[in-house]
Design an enzyme around this catalytic site. Structure first.
Site, PDB file in Angstrom:
ATOM      1  N   ALA A 121     -65.273 -38.778 -32.748  1.00 53.16           N
ATOM      2  CA  ALA A 121     -64.246 -38.897 -31.708  1.00 53.16           C
ATOM      3  C   ALA A 121     -64.779 -39.654 -30.505  1.00 53.16           C
ATOM      4  O   ALA A 121     -65.445 -39.066 -29.635  1.00 53.16           O
ATOM      5  CB  ALA A 121     -63.758 -37.505 -31.310  1.00 53.16           C
ATOM      6  N   SER A 129     -62.063 -50.269 -26.831  1.00 52.68           N
ATOM      7  CA  SER A 129     -63.187 -51.204 -26.939  1.00 52.68           C
ATOM      8  C   SER A 129     -64.206 -51.019 -25.813  1.00 52.68           C
ATOM      9  O   SER A 129     -65.419 -51.101 -26.032  1.00 52.68           O
ATOM     10  CB  SER A 129     -62.673 -52.652 -26.902  1.00 52.68           C
ATOM     11  OG  SER A 129     -61.658 -52.837 -27.848  1.00 52.68           O
ATOM     12  N   SER A 155     -59.822 -40.099 -37.030  1.00 56.68           N
ATOM     13  CA  SER A 155     -59.587 -39.929 -38.467  1.00 56.68           C
ATOM     14  C   SER A 155     -60.185 -38.601 -38.905  1.00 56.68           C
ATOM     15  O   SER A 155     -61.207 -38.169 -38.351  1.00 56.68           O
ATOM     16  CB  SER A 155     -60.252 -41.067 -39.255  1.00 56.68           C
ATOM     17  OG  SER A 155     -59.784 -42.311 -38.795  1.00 56.68           O
ATOM     18  N   ASP A 235     -72.736 -48.172 -36.608  1.00 54.13           N
ATOM     19  CA  ASP A 235     -73.368 -49.049 -37.597  1.00 54.13           C
ATOM     20  C   ASP A 235     -73.054 -48.532 -39.017  1.00 54.13           C
ATOM     21  O   ASP A 235     -72.700 -49.315 -39.908  1.00 54.13           O
ATOM     22  CB  ASP A 235     -74.881 -49.081 -37.326  1.00 54.13           C
ATOM     23  CG  ASP A 235     -75.648 -49.829 -38.392  1.00 54.13           C
ATOM     24  OD1 ASP A 235     -75.321 -51.001 -38.637  1.00 54.13           O
ATOM     25  OD2 ASP A 235     -76.577 -49.230 -38.991  1.00 54.13           O
ATOM     26  N   GLU A 359     -63.864 -49.283 -35.866  1.00 60.15           N
ATOM     27  CA  GLU A 359     -65.334 -49.423 -35.760  1.00 60.15           C
ATOM     28  C   GLU A 359     -65.734 -50.652 -34.960  1.00 60.15           C
ATOM     29  O   GLU A 359     -66.702 -51.333 -35.280  1.00 60.15           O
ATOM     30  CB  GLU A 359     -66.028 -49.493 -37.137  1.00 60.15           C
ATOM     31  CG  GLU A 359     -65.536 -48.593 -38.230  1.00 60.15           C
ATOM     32  CD  GLU A 359     -65.552 -47.111 -37.868  1.00 60.15           C
ATOM     33  OE1 GLU A 359     -66.100 -46.757 -36.812  1.00 60.15           O
ATOM     34  OE2 GLU A 359     -64.978 -46.339 -38.634  1.00 60.15           O
ATOM     35  N   GLY A 360     -64.963 -50.959 -33.943  1.00 59.58           N
ATOM     36  CA  GLY A 360     -65.169 -52.182 -33.152  1.00 59.58           C
ATOM     37  C   GLY A 360     -64.261 -53.249 -33.756  1.00 59.58           C
ATOM     38  O   GLY A 360     -64.413 -53.612 -34.921  1.00 59.58           O
ATOM     39  N   SER A 362     -62.262 -56.903 -34.460  1.00 57.87           N
ATOM     40  CA  SER A 362     -62.816 -58.219 -34.804  1.00 57.87           C
ATOM     41  C   SER A 362     -63.344 -58.935 -33.576  1.00 57.87           C
ATOM     42  O   SER A 362     -64.398 -59.572 -33.614  1.00 57.87           O
ATOM     43  CB  SER A 362     -61.739 -59.085 -35.484  1.00 57.87           C
ATOM     44  OG  SER A 362     -61.553 -58.656 -36.797  1.00 57.87           O
TER      45      SER A 362
END
Ligand SMILES: Cc1cc2nc3c(=O)[nH]c(=O)nc-3n(C[C@H](O)[C@H](O)[C@H](O)COP(=O)(O)OP(=O)(O)OC[C@H]3O[C@@H](n4cnc5c(N)ncnc54)[C@H](O)[C@@H]3O)c2cc1C
Length: 386
Positions: A121, A129, A155, A235, A359-360, A362
């Site tokens: 979270a 971002s 999620s 990562d 996850e970050g 584009s």
């Protein structure tokens, strides 16, 4: 690159389970916007929640290549299911890397078996971002920690037993990562419905209303929440998403080759038309290129190469964009049928778009990659002249 027999067997076993127990149902789960408990239990029973955890903690101890291949197969069946594994693994890997021996012993065995489920979270209603400016606050209080804030887009938020939560400390002292357990007073979740995709991923809003947690639930140091814990978790998240895109493209290609062989227009199968062949060729190229990039970063991760962080960002960036191109062409090849739910391609298309955001986004990957390439090119230029 040649896979070992063991790596191939892991992929084949996963593929067989996905074909039988996931593919036929994933459109239904998306429509109902939930993943049945039995599926989670079956997934856990196969050891997949602990696939990337070492055997000493009860995991399968898969190497990076096997784990990547597994993620690809899962995404081919259901990106929602992969996203659950992704965030569970992000929480588990953060504990494995930054947890104390006591924290590992307390959390990892049940996370490995899937008896307990994890979530990550970070994102909030106002901040995504620009993560360093999150509003959730973590403060020290009476020998413990107080966590106060609201998270969004979490999620697995519907079922998670333990949330890895990021929060800011007092002004100028950085951030912290803490584990907040489901039964903590003040924690509540509310599912976010009718999303573009990931509809069976249990994406939720998580409210942390002055949650008191023991100091023992702090992962890493106070202040190191982003630099160490969140970046490590992200990562791992990117690695899963990179392979997820490969799985989406795999599924799209299979669906299109089958469809284009059977569907006839103008007295011949679609695959006989050159404009369809062009799309199939481009799809195949995107798939192979993304898979090669994902495999390269898998090898680097296995070797402990520090370049693997950048390769993982590249693999995630390329694969999520390529899978959106491929899924878009897959819908095109299916024509009107591509827009209905009889075929998987519309689901792939919706999920692929989301892979470009999580996850970050584009854009965040572009910023990261361009910064790294400028530095490495400067070094390379100097070395070339030596
Ligand atoms: C289905 C789903 C599941 C998710 N699961 C999780 C989860 O489990 N845990 C979690 O913490 N988060 C999760 N997220 C959140 C996700 O990580 C964020 O949505 C993502 O980081 C983007 O943040 P944002 O939505 O606030 O967009 P913003 O940060 O507001 O960005 C909006 C747009 O502007 C662009 N942008 C922002 N800054 C810049 C810049 N400097 N230069 C150029 N462009 C810029 C972004 O790329 C994006 O396109 C999930 C999201 C979705 C949709």
């Amino acid at each position: 690159m040649n896979l070992t027999t063991e790596q191939n067997n892991i992929r084949k076993e996963a593929a067989a389970w996905i074909d039988e127990s996931v593919m036929p149902f994933s459109n239904i789960w998306e429509e109902k916007q939930e993943l049945p408990r039995e599926v989670i239990d079956a997934f856990a029973g196969r050891g997949y929640f602990g696939a990337a955890l070492p055997k000493e903690w009860g995991g399968l101890g898969l190497d990076s290549i096997s784990f990547g291949l597994l993620c690809g197969e899962i995404a081919r069946g259901s990106v929602s299911l992969l996203s659950r594994l992704t965030v569970h693994n992000m929480a588990s890997q953060a504990i494995l890397r930054w947890g104390t021996p006591e924290q590992k012993a307390r959390f990892l065995p049940t996370l490995a078996t899937g008896e307990k489920l994890g979530a990550f979270a970070l994102t909030e209603p106002e901040i995504g971002s620009d993560a360093v400016n999150i509003k959730t606050r973590i403060s020290e209080t009476g020998g413990g920690l107080l966590v106060d804030g609201v998270k969004q887009w979490t999620s697995m938020g519907d079922r998670a037993d333990v949330f890895l939560v990021m929060g800011g400390l007092a002004e100028g002292t950085g951030a912290a990562a803490v584990l907040v357990e489901r039964n903590t007073e003040g924690l509540s979740t509310e599912e976010m419905k009718n999303l573009l995709g990931f509809r069976a991923a249990g994406v939720s809003k998580v409210t942390l209303d002055k949650c008191r947690i023991p100091l023992d639930n702090l992962i890493g140091n106070l202040g190191g929440g982003f630099t160490y814990v969140a970046s490590h978790a992200l990562d791992h998240g990117r690695y899963c998403v990179g392979w997820g895109g490969v799985g989406v493209m795999d599924g799209c290609l299979q669906a299109c080759v089958d469809y284009a062989a059977n569907r006839k227009q103008f007295d011949q199968p679609l695959r006989g038309h050159q404009l369809i062949q062009e799309m199939l060729a481009n799809m195949a190229m995107d798939y192979e290129a993304a898979r090669a990039l994902a495999l390269q970063c898998a090898v680097q991760r296995e070797e402990g190469d520090p370049n693997s962080i950048m390769s993982t960002a590249m693999a995630k960036y390329f694969s999520s964009r390529a899978s959106l191109r491929v899924a878009s062409d897959a819908v095109q090849i299916h024509g009107g049928n591509g827009c209905g739910d009889e075929y998987p391609v519309q689901r792939y298309f919706r999920d692929a778009k989301i892979c470009e955001i999580i996850e970050g986004s584009s854009q965040m990957q572009q910023l990261m990659i361009s910064r790294a390439v400028c530095m490495s090119r400067k070094r390379r230029k100097k070395e070339r002249r030596k």
